[in-house]
Design an enzyme around this catalytic site. Structure first.
Site, PDB file in Angstrom:
ATOM      1  N   PRO A   1     -20.841   0.465   0.915  1.00 21.24           N
ATOM      2  CA  PRO A   1     -19.600  -0.298   0.688  1.00 21.24           C
ATOM      3  C   PRO A   1     -19.814  -1.798   0.900  1.00 21.24           C
ATOM      4  O   PRO A   1     -20.478  -2.198   1.862  1.00 21.24           O
ATOM      5  CB  PRO A   1     -18.636   0.258   1.739  1.00 21.24           C
ATOM      6  CG  PRO A   1     -19.212   1.560   2.178  1.00 21.24           C
ATOM      7  CD  PRO A   1     -20.694   1.423   2.019  1.00 21.24           C
TER       8      PRO A   1
ATOM      9  N   LYS B   1     -14.707  -0.232  -3.445  1.00 19.15           N
ATOM     10  CA  LYS B   1     -15.012  -0.336  -2.017  1.00 19.15           C
ATOM     11  C   LYS B   1     -14.399   0.827  -1.235  1.00 19.15           C
ATOM     12  O   LYS B   1     -15.052   1.440  -0.380  1.00 19.15           O
ATOM     13  CB  LYS B   1     -14.514  -1.689  -1.496  1.00 19.15           C
ATOM     14  CG  LYS B   1     -14.983  -2.032  -0.121  1.00 19.15           C
ATOM     15  CD  LYS B   1     -14.036  -1.531   0.911  1.00 19.15           C
ATOM     16  CE  LYS B   1     -14.613  -1.698   2.295  1.00 19.15           C
ATOM     17  NZ  LYS B   1     -13.690  -1.117   3.286  1.00 19.15           N
TER      18      LYS B   1
ATOM     19  N   ASP C   1     -17.848  -5.103   1.696  1.00 20.08           N
ATOM     20  CA  ASP C   1     -16.622  -5.794   2.104  1.00 20.08           C
ATOM     21  C   ASP C   1     -16.990  -7.233   2.419  1.00 20.08           C
ATOM     22  O   ASP C   1     -18.141  -7.639   2.260  1.00 20.08           O
ATOM     23  CB  ASP C   1     -16.002  -5.108   3.317  1.00 20.08           C
ATOM     24  CG  ASP C   1     -16.986  -5.052   4.453  1.00 20.08           C
ATOM     25  OD1 ASP C   1     -17.466  -6.109   4.870  1.00 20.08           O
ATOM     26  OD2 ASP C   1     -17.308  -3.963   4.921  1.00 20.08           O
TER      27      ASP C   1
ATOM     28  N   ARG D   1       0.818  -1.214   0.000  1.00 25.56           N
ATOM     29  CA  ARG D   1       0.000   0.000   0.000  1.00 25.56           C
ATOM     30  C   ARG D   1       0.852   1.264   0.000  1.00 25.56           C
ATOM     31  O   ARG D   1       0.368   2.347  -0.324  1.00 25.56           O
ATOM     32  CB  ARG D   1      -0.911   0.017   1.222  1.00 25.56           C
ATOM     33  CG  ARG D   1      -1.837  -1.173   1.291  1.00 25.56           C
ATOM     34  CD  ARG D   1      -2.391  -1.395   2.681  1.00 25.56           C
ATOM     35  NE  ARG D   1      -2.963  -2.714   2.825  1.00 25.56           N
ATOM     36  CZ  ARG D   1      -2.232  -3.799   3.052  1.00 25.56           C
ATOM     37  NH1 ARG D   1      -0.921  -3.706   3.194  1.00 25.56           N
ATOM     38  NH2 ARG D   1      -2.816  -4.977   3.117  1.00 25.56           N
TER      39      ARG D   1
END
Length: 290
Positions: free
Chosen positions: A224, A207, A226, A165
């Site tokens: 969202p 998302k 998940d 990330r």
DNA sequence: CAAGTGCCTTTATC
DNA sequence: AGATAAAGGCACT
């Protein structure tokens, strides 16, 4: 300073700060401490009262979503026994008005991680690249500015255990530092346009975009999807989809963009313009009581 | 205690 | 379009 809570407008501080929408609050005894903007906020809830320190009433009311007509919102999303159960358990859970910049970086970090690990990453980022602030002899750190993250070295970001990330955080920070996004404008534009803009940033998919829209850009229709919400849908809302679609997404761990869109659109249509509130109640209930 | 599994997914590639 | 793999490393069991 004290804020009187109106019984007809419920608020649940623990649920609001624990439900996974924000990652930088901690409870010490009965007080919650969190860094918001440049300062440390300190809050506790007693029966019908909110006690706050080191901030002003106007700011805190906005941040905690106390201006939302929660009773009306909850009645609008109360479509069936499953959501009603979640609402009954966590009545007063509210969606915060988070800072878009911090929210954006936080959710880029949040992909494919559990909440404990996300908190750890954001703490690392703040300790290394934020400014130290104090309250009650505790040390806290502000969230790094776009400039700080844009100018951080790859090594510094790597030390925050961001993993893959790190490069998304860095690239996105550089884009924000170059003023390639205007968050205040995104608050005023509609869901689709704001979402399309967020999707241009590296590390932001559907998302992550939906989380940023919901938690910091006033887009309460965002829903969202998940792994937890997918489980909720598979357990309670199967009947809204074809059998072949359900068996397809049951088998795989990840969703295609099209499948994501289908699940999220269901949430928006079924729960209405405050679908995001429904999502948070379902999410928190699924995580804590299943 | 070690080792395996799962994690509020996105991106690159075929 | 859709499938597949790869990408940190921590937390939990």
């Amino acid at each position: 300073m004290k804020i009187k809570l109106n019984p007809s407008s419920p608020f649940n501080l623990d649920a609001t700060l624990c439900c996974g929408q924000t990652f930088r609050w901690d409870k010490q005894g009965e007080w919650w401490y969190g860094v918001v903007g440049e300062s440390v906020l300190k809050i506790r809830q007693t029966e019908n009262c909110l006690e706050i320190e080191n901030t002003d009433t106007h700011f805190v009311k906005n941040y905690l979503g106390l201006h939302d007509d929660l009773t009306s919102i909850l009645s609008q999303i109360s479509k069936d026994k499953h959501i009603k159960q979640a609402i009954a358990t966590f009545t007063g859970l509210r969606i915060l008005r988070q800072d878009p910049w911090e929210c954006l970086i936080s959710y880029i970090c949040a992909t494919y991680k559990n909440i404990a690990a996300i908190k750890r990453m954001l703490l690392n980022l703040s300790c290394r690249l934020g400014d130290k602030v104090w309250l009650d002899s505790y040390d806290f750190y502000t969230f790094p500015t776009p400039e700080k993250l844009a100018k951080a070295s790859a090594g510094e970001l790597a030390k925050c255990s961001l993993g893959y990330r790190a490069k998304y955080v860095h690239e996105t920070a550089k884009m924000v530092y170059e003023n390639l996004v205007d968050f205040e404008r995104l608050k005023k534009t509609d869901y689709d346009e704001a979402r399309a803009e967020l999707l241009r940033f590296p590390g932001i998919g559907q998302k992550v975009a939906d989380c940023i829209l919901l938690f910091s850009l006033d887009k309460f229709e965002a829903f969202p999807i998940d792994v937890w919400i997918k489980r909720v849908i598979l357990r309670h809302y199967k009947s809204h989809f074809s059998a072949e679609f359900i068996s397809k997404i049951e088998d795989k761990q990840s969703l295609t963009n099209r499948e994501y869109e289908k699940l999220s659109l269901f949430g928006r249509k079924y729960f209405g313009k405050f679908a995001g509130y429904a999502q948070e109640y379902l999410y928190h209930y699924e995580r804590t009581l299943h």
